[in-house]
Scaffold this active site. Structure first.
Site, PDB file in Angstrom:
ATOM      1  N   LEU A  13      39.323  29.689  20.514  1.00  0.00           N
ATOM      2  CA  LEU A  13      39.028  30.021  21.917  1.00  0.00           C
ATOM      3  C   LEU A  13      37.595  29.649  22.275  1.00  0.00           C
ATOM      4  CD1 LEU A  13      40.940  33.391  22.176  1.00  0.00           C
ATOM      5  CD2 LEU A  13      41.368  31.379  23.589  1.00  0.00           C
TER       6      LEU A  13
ATOM      7  N   GLU B 165      40.665  32.740  28.873  1.00  0.00           N
ATOM      8  CA  GLU B 165      39.610  32.430  27.889  1.00  0.00           C
ATOM      9  C   GLU B 165      38.463  33.440  27.952  1.00  0.00           C
ATOM     10  OE1 GLU B 165      39.693  29.791  25.846  1.00  0.00           O
ATOM     11  OE2 GLU B 165      41.333  28.615  26.676  1.00  0.00           O
TER      12      GLU B 165
ATOM     13  N   PRO C  62      52.336  40.378  26.946  1.00  0.00           N
ATOM     14  CA  PRO C  62      52.452  41.083  28.233  1.00  0.00           C
ATOM     15  C   PRO C  62      51.516  42.293  28.299  1.00  0.00           C
ATOM     16  CG  PRO C  62      54.637  40.562  27.369  1.00  0.00           C
ATOM     17  CD  PRO C  62      53.640  40.148  26.312  1.00  0.00           C
TER      18      PRO C  62
ATOM     19  N   SER D   8      42.839  41.030  27.146  1.00  0.00           N
ATOM     20  CA  SER D   8      41.442  41.082  26.690  1.00  0.00           C
ATOM     21  C   SER D   8      41.317  41.702  25.300  1.00  0.00           C
ATOM     22  CB  SER D   8      40.602  41.900  27.678  1.00  0.00           C
ATOM     23  OG  SER D   8      40.644  41.311  28.955  1.00  0.00           O
TER      24      SER D   8
HETATM   25  P1  FAD Z   1      43.500  42.462  31.092  1.00  0.00           P
HETATM   26  O1  FAD Z   1      42.979  42.299  29.707  1.00  0.00           O
HETATM   27  O2  FAD Z   1      44.574  43.455  31.325  1.00  0.00           O
HETATM   28  O3  FAD Z   1      42.288  42.758  32.066  1.00  0.00           O
HETATM   29  C1  FAD Z   1      42.457  43.232  33.421  1.00  0.00           C
HETATM   30  C2  FAD Z   1      41.079  43.522  33.991  1.00  0.00           C
HETATM   31  O4  FAD Z   1      40.434  44.535  33.194  1.00  0.00           O
HETATM   32  C3  FAD Z   1      40.149  42.307  33.937  1.00  0.00           C
HETATM   33  O5  FAD Z   1      39.308  42.276  35.065  1.00  0.00           O
HETATM   34  C4  FAD Z   1      39.313  42.576  32.695  1.00  0.00           C
HETATM   35  O6  FAD Z   1      38.061  41.926  32.709  1.00  0.00           O
HETATM   36  C5  FAD Z   1      39.163  44.087  32.755  1.00  0.00           C
HETATM   37  N1  FAD Z   1      38.827  44.637  31.440  1.00  0.00           N
HETATM   38  C6  FAD Z   1      39.577  44.652  30.305  1.00  0.00           C
HETATM   39  N2  FAD Z   1      38.903  45.230  29.296  1.00  0.00           N
HETATM   40  C7  FAD Z   1      37.702  45.585  29.800  1.00  0.00           C
HETATM   41  C8  FAD Z   1      36.534  46.224  29.253  1.00  0.00           C
HETATM   42  N3  FAD Z   1      36.444  46.600  27.959  1.00  0.00           N
HETATM   43  N4  FAD Z   1      35.488  46.445  30.088  1.00  0.00           N
HETATM   44  C9  FAD Z   1      35.513  46.041  31.383  1.00  0.00           C
HETATM   45  N5  FAD Z   1      36.574  45.427  31.944  1.00  0.00           N
HETATM   46  C10 FAD Z   1      37.644  45.207  31.163  1.00  0.00           C
HETATM   47  N6  FAD Z   1      46.671  33.153  26.877  1.00  0.00           N
HETATM   48  C11 FAD Z   1      47.023  32.509  25.715  1.00  0.00           C
HETATM   49  O7  FAD Z   1      47.066  33.126  24.649  1.00  0.00           O
HETATM   50  N7  FAD Z   1      47.318  31.183  25.720  1.00  0.00           N
HETATM   51  C12 FAD Z   1      47.307  30.430  26.862  1.00  0.00           C
HETATM   52  O8  FAD Z   1      47.575  29.225  26.819  1.00  0.00           O
HETATM   53  C13 FAD Z   1      46.967  31.079  28.103  1.00  0.00           C
HETATM   54  N8  FAD Z   1      47.007  30.389  29.286  1.00  0.00           N
HETATM   55  C14 FAD Z   1      46.810  31.069  30.479  1.00  0.00           C
HETATM   56  C15 FAD Z   1      47.000  30.398  31.695  1.00  0.00           C
HETATM   57  C16 FAD Z   1      46.845  31.080  32.901  1.00  0.00           C
HETATM   58  C17 FAD Z   1      47.101  30.361  34.200  1.00  0.00           C
HETATM   59  C18 FAD Z   1      46.441  32.432  32.914  1.00  0.00           C
HETATM   60  C19 FAD Z   1      46.227  33.162  34.196  1.00  0.00           C
HETATM   61  C20 FAD Z   1      46.250  33.084  31.716  1.00  0.00           C
HETATM   62  C21 FAD Z   1      46.441  32.428  30.485  1.00  0.00           C
HETATM   63  N9  FAD Z   1      46.323  33.102  29.252  1.00  0.00           N
HETATM   64  C22 FAD Z   1      46.643  32.462  28.072  1.00  0.00           C
HETATM   65  C23 FAD Z   1      46.070  34.543  29.226  1.00  0.00           C
HETATM   66  C24 FAD Z   1      44.613  34.930  29.444  1.00  0.00           C
HETATM   67  O9  FAD Z   1      43.869  34.595  28.302  1.00  0.00           O
HETATM   68  C25 FAD Z   1      44.568  36.414  29.780  1.00  0.00           C
HETATM   69  O10 FAD Z   1      45.060  36.547  31.092  1.00  0.00           O
HETATM   70  C26 FAD Z   1      43.155  37.007  29.685  1.00  0.00           C
HETATM   71  O11 FAD Z   1      42.765  37.116  28.345  1.00  0.00           O
HETATM   72  C27 FAD Z   1      43.044  38.380  30.354  1.00  0.00           C
HETATM   73  O12 FAD Z   1      44.045  39.223  29.920  1.00  0.00           O
HETATM   74  P2  FAD Z   1      44.961  40.035  30.965  1.00  0.00           P
HETATM   75  O13 FAD Z   1      45.418  39.067  32.003  1.00  0.00           O
HETATM   76  O14 FAD Z   1      45.990  40.742  30.169  1.00  0.00           O
HETATM   77  O15 FAD Z   1      43.988  41.038  31.669  1.00  0.00           O
END
Ligand code: FAD
Length: 389
Positions: free
Chosen positions: A244, A368, A139, A143
């Site tokens: 990944l 991803e 949660p 990233s």
């Molecule tokens: P955050 O990391 O909170 O990012 C939010 C925003 O901030 C984004 O625009 C991001 O690019 C930006 N950001 C973050 N850091 C930086 C930086 N250093 N510089 C600039 N911008 C930045 N995960 C699994 O482990 N297994 C799965 O099977 C899986 N399936 C998924 C299926 C779906 C439908 C979805 C939506 C997600 C899934 N995920 C899964 C999770 C997915 O990998 C994450 O949503 C993704 O890694 C982004 O993380 P976050 O959503 O927490 O966004």
């Protein structure tokens, strides 16, 4: 001379071998017959009939198809790519199922598992008798998975796993979860069978994207695991990150399929839809949209073939995968949205695939590795400067 194919004007498909074309056509036929007639309804109802489809996908040979042995097909990277392209032409949820099963769950067991773990899970997963998921995201950490909170500690010969994973594709329908957790030795991977006491999964509801796909939260409440639940072959984030990389490779191909499906749908529609007493395909503004779509589909396809050939030659680097994922997902979203305008009001329903693809691609843009993160990977590759923190 041969007639130009509007769906592949540059004849990029001619760069594929006979075997790769055969796989493409076989998977396309499966997707057209088995998925396409139903997927709009699945999307609307927010379901994915995984138990029913998994054995069929196993028979088709696409589950872990790029892995060797243990009932897997052992295909080339390009063959795996074209399969992803045809699966995602039907729906990104279908391709996500196959990516998570093959490239994330099976690939982690194949690369880092013990002989016993491989024998226990891989043949069943390749045949679609068992379903896997891959839990890295939490949660509070997406990233930036290095700061994950899920922890496993040793207790005698056993392990005790605690924490929460979020956004896990196939989560609640899995027979086995590959779960990454912090330990005293660094990040380790654990195989957690469904039904293990203390392990539960709750589905995410209210998704407007990837609705024909199961997405879950995984909760581990002091889950006791035997010593042989740990993947012995890797310690550190290199483990999950390398898997990944494999799944992202499938995405850079898959999105070419989604984009092509939007473009060809818009092209067919434009030729038959009459307004002002002529097909809308005859208007210059429509033609410009169609030509832009066609250019971008073909360029994305070329990028995919190039990266696939690099991968088969053992020369593919993470920056190449980031190039493909960033470019091809972005192109596919633009194409999907533009296709939607050509379909007018019809474009907003599930009767046509375009808005379903556009909405799905929002997830593909984020999972991803987000587009921003792949931009930073490429930024570092060309400047030598890391800009993550
Ligand atoms: P955050 O990391 O909170 O990012 C939010 C925003 O901030 C984004 O625009 C991001 O690019 C930006 N950001 C973050 N850091 C930086 C930086 N250093 N510089 C600039 N911008 C930045 N995960 C699994 O482990 N297994 C799965 O099977 C899986 N399936 C998924 C299926 C779906 C439908 C979805 C939506 C997600 C899934 N995920 C899964 C999770 C997915 O990998 C994450 O949503 C993704 O890694 C982004 O993380 P976050 O959503 O927490 O966004």
């Amino acid at each position: 001379s041969a007639r130009l194919d509007p769906a592949d004007l540059l004849a990029v498909g001619d760069l594929l071998t006979d075997e790769e074309r055969l796989i493409r056509d076989t998977v396309r036929q499966f997707a057209d017959e088995r998925i396409r007639p139903h997927v709009g309804d699945w999307f609307e109802r927010g379901v994915f009939p995984a138990r029913e489809l998994a054995p069929e996908l196993g028979k088709l040979g696409v589950l872990g198809m790029h892995l060797d042995g243990y009932g897997c097909t052992g295909s080339s990277a390009v063959a795996y790519g074209v399969a992803c392209m045809e699966l995602e032409a039907a729906d990104s949820g279908l391709r996500s199922f196959v990516s998570v099963q093959g490239s994330l769950a099976m690939r982690s067991i194949h690369a880092f598992g013990s002989e016993e773990q491989k024998q226990r899970w891989l043949p069943d997963m390749a045949a679609g008798r068992a379903i896997g998921c891959f839990g890295l995201t939490e949660p509070d950490f997406g990233s930036d998975p290095a700061n994950m909170r899920t922890r496993a500690r040793r207790k005698g010969a056993d392990w005790v796993l605690s924490g929460t994973k979020m956004w896990i594709t196939n989560g609640s329908i899995s027979d086995v979860a590959v779960v990454w957790a912090q330990t005293e030795e660094g990040v380790r991977g654990f195989l957690v069978p469904s039904g293990t006491p203390g392990f539960s999964a709750n589905d995410v509801h209210g998704k407007l994207s990837l609705r024909a796909s199961v997405t879950s939260e995984l909760v581990f409440d002091e889950v006791v695991l035997p010593a042989d639940a740990v993947l012995p072959g890797v310690t550190g984030l290199r483990g999950p990150l390398s898997s990944l990389g494999e799944a992202r490779y499938g995405i850079l191909w898959g999105t070419v399929g989604a984009a092509r499906d939007c473009y060809t749908t818009a092209l067919d529609y434009a030729k038959s839809r009459i307004q002002f007493e002529r097909p809308i395909a005859g208007f210059q503004l429509t033609q410009q949209k169609l030509v832009e779509m066609m250019l971008e589909v073909e360029k994305a396809y070329l990028v995919a073939v190039r990266i696939g050939r690099l991968k088969d030659a053992g020369q593919c680097r993470p920056a190449h995968i980031s190039f493909g994922k960033l470019n091809n997902v972005r192109a596919a979203i633009e194409i999907a949205r533009s296709a939607r305008t050509i379909l007018g009001a019809n474009g907003i329903t599930t009767e046509y695939p375009v808005l379903r693809h556009a909405n799905n691609l929002e997830s593909v843009l984020t999972y991803e590795g987000t587009s921003e993160i792949h931009t930073l990977v490429l930024g570092e590759a060309i400047t030598g400067e890391s800009a993550y923190r």
